[in-house]
Design a protein around this motif. Sequence first.
Motif, mmCIF file in Angstrom:
data_model
loop_
_atom_site.group_PDB
_atom_site.id
_atom_site.type_symbol
_atom_site.label_atom_id
_atom_site.label_comp_id
_atom_site.label_asym_id
_atom_site.label_seq_id
_atom_site.Cartn_x
_atom_site.Cartn_y
_atom_site.Cartn_z
ATOM 1 N N LEU A 1 0.881 -1.083 -0.032
ATOM 2 C CA LEU A 1 -0.246 -0.109 -0.003
ATOM 3 C C LEU A 1 0.828 0.887 0.405
ATOM 4 O O LEU A 1 0.306 2.064 -0.524
ATOM 5 C CB LEU A 1 -1.104 -0.132 1.419
ATOM 6 N N GLY A 2 1.836 1.600 1.032
ATOM 7 C CA GLY A 2 2.963 2.159 0.908
ATOM 8 C C GLY A 2 3.437 2.688 -0.749
ATOM 9 O O GLY A 2 3.435 3.735 -0.904
ATOM 10 N N TYR A 3 3.740 2.146 -1.600
ATOM 11 C CA TYR A 3 4.013 2.086 -2.597
ATOM 12 C C TYR A 3 3.299 2.671 -3.375
ATOM 13 O O TYR A 3 3.469 2.975 -4.183
ATOM 14 C CB TYR A 3 4.762 0.940 -3.003
ATOM 15 N N ALA A 4 2.495 2.249 -3.518
ATOM 16 C CA ALA A 4 0.932 2.509 -4.222
ATOM 17 C C ALA A 4 0.657 3.873 -3.971
ATOM 18 O O ALA A 4 0.445 4.250 -4.998
ATOM 19 C CB ALA A 4 -0.605 1.741 -3.964
ATOM 20 N N VAL A 5 0.483 3.756 -3.021
ATOM 21 C CA VAL A 5 -0.016 5.602 -2.764
ATOM 22 C C VAL A 5 1.075 6.479 -2.800
ATOM 23 O O VAL A 5 1.050 7.570 -3.352
ATOM 24 C CB VAL A 5 0.330 5.842 -0.630
ATOM 25 N N GLY A 6 2.145 5.840 -2.354
ATOM 26 C CA GLY A 6 4.250 6.714 -3.512
ATOM 27 C C GLY A 6 3.662 7.053 -4.716
ATOM 28 O O GLY A 6 3.666 8.140 -5.291
ATOM 29 N N ALA A 7 3.310 5.665 -6.120
ATOM 30 C CA ALA A 7 3.384 6.410 -7.046
ATOM 31 C C ALA A 7 1.743 7.205 -7.531
ATOM 32 O O ALA A 7 2.220 8.320 -8.106
ATOM 33 C CB ALA A 7 3.605 5.291 -7.603
ATOM 34 N N LEU A 8 0.541 7.427 -7.074
ATOM 35 C CA LEU A 8 -0.286 7.136 -7.351
ATOM 36 C C LEU A 8 -0.549 8.743 -6.746
ATOM 37 O O LEU A 8 -0.578 9.827 -7.526
ATOM 38 C CB LEU A 8 -1.729 6.946 -6.629
ATOM 39 N N LEU A 9 0.542 8.972 -5.997
ATOM 40 C CA LEU A 9 0.123 10.020 -4.886
ATOM 41 C C LEU A 9 1.840 11.518 -5.967
ATOM 42 O O LEU A 9 1.011 12.558 -6.254
ATOM 43 C CB LEU A 9 0.844 10.512 -3.531
ATOM 44 N N ALA A 10 2.493 10.529 -6.415
ATOM 45 C CA ALA A 10 3.919 11.633 -7.319
ATOM 46 C C ALA A 10 2.865 11.927 -9.149
ATOM 47 O O ALA A 10 2.829 13.033 -9.304
ATOM 48 C CB ALA A 10 4.663 10.618 -8.324
ATOM 49 N N GLN A 11 1.070 11.144 -9.007
ATOM 50 C CA GLN A 11 1.037 10.948 -10.654
ATOM 51 C C GLN A 11 0.137 12.573 -10.579
ATOM 52 O O GLN A 11 -0.306 13.061 -10.767
ATOM 53 C CB GLN A 11 0.352 9.937 -10.968
ATOM 54 N N ILE A 12 -0.091 11.993 -8.891
ATOM 55 C CA ILE A 12 -1.533 13.187 -8.850
ATOM 56 C C ILE A 12 -0.708 15.236 -8.567
ATOM 57 O O ILE A 12 -0.687 15.675 -9.752
ATOM 58 C CB ILE A 12 -1.948 12.889 -7.801
ATOM 59 N N LEU A 13 0.194 15.017 -7.915
ATOM 60 C CA LEU A 13 0.892 15.825 -7.828
ATOM 61 C C LEU A 13 1.719 16.952 -9.655
ATOM 62 O O LEU A 13 1.607 17.540 -9.841
ATOM 63 C CB LEU A 13 2.369 15.470 -6.523
ATOM 64 N N GLN A 14 2.176 15.780 -9.984
ATOM 65 C CA GLN A 14 2.620 15.879 -10.779
ATOM 66 C C GLN A 14 1.439 16.446 -12.459
ATOM 67 O O GLN A 14 2.079 16.712 -12.930
ATOM 68 C CB GLN A 14 3.375 14.724 -12.146
ATOM 69 N N SER A 15 0.668 15.559 -12.347
ATOM 70 C CA SER A 15 -0.125 15.487 -13.335
ATOM 71 C C SER A 15 -1.627 17.157 -13.407
ATOM 72 O O SER A 15 -1.938 17.793 -13.851
ATOM 73 C CB SER A 15 -1.341 14.653 -13.572
#
Length: 323
Positions: free
Chosen positions: A149-163
């Motif tokens: 879950l930590g890896y998934a949250v980190g990746a999705l958070l990065a995408q949201i902040l980037q996009s």
Amino acid sequence: MAARYTPCCAGWVGPTVLLCVYGFFSMMRPIEPFLTEFFTGPYKNLTATQVTTQVYPVLTYFSLVFLIPVLLVTDLLRYKPVIVLQGLSYVTAFLLVLLGSGIRAAQVALFSYSIAMAADVAYFTYIYSVVQPSYYQRVTSYVRGANLLGYAVGALLAQILQSLGGVSLYCLAFVTLISVSIALITSLLLPMPKTSLFIKENYSVQQRNADEDADKSESQYYIWVWSVTAARHIGRMFTRLVLDCKQCYSSVAVLFFCIWAATGRCGFYQVASYVQLLWLYIQPHNFTAYNGGVDGIGTLISLLILWACWSIFLFGLCGYSRA
């Protein structure tokens, strides 16, 4: 009722919660899906060829080299020191990623990161040394779930902040450094196991007797006695390790499961690292990268597959309902 009361940290709940918090924050690394872009962008100015041939191979090969020594010392040191070492390695790696410059800094960063990857064995075995076997099924589900879950949250958070937020990659690296720093602090709070899974009371008794004999003698004799005792213990540990491996892998089901798990894990890291180079090559300069979304959704899908095939989380919930 008072006689049955056990403090939270003395039972299975406290260590499990701390290890889940550690696993979540150590894996929540928003910069990872965009690490290649970070290295080849204006922040580090490395070329794709340098990243491919000189930077990423450090991570691939040194993580393999460190697996054996870390495996051997993990049980000897009783897990927690290796988990703390993993947290320190993560902090060092992303501190160098954030502040370092040049190809040497990138190589040292991934060298430190490879130590952290090899130390995963301590993270996944620590909990079995501090809880009763009746809780193994439950704590395995929680610890593994927090990790993914930590890896998934980190990746999705990065995408949201980037996009959506237009956050820079430098800020993502800074968030990653904060996350792994929280993990390091959490690792220091983990209780130290009283025993290890393979090394039981014999060594501690012999060590105590050696210490008592050495206290009555000079310092040189103390060093000699300790060295002999440690050498004998290491020999017994290797013998025990060989016998345990022979016993465990005599089962074809266990053998194939270990091969499948190791291959899947290695394949995941290889694809996650080197596919970024492919994306960097094929995407136009004005194209919004979806690296984080792909990694995050892929991890969530793997969670669902694990749930459907292994029922890891279902096992944990069922174990909780039976308690």
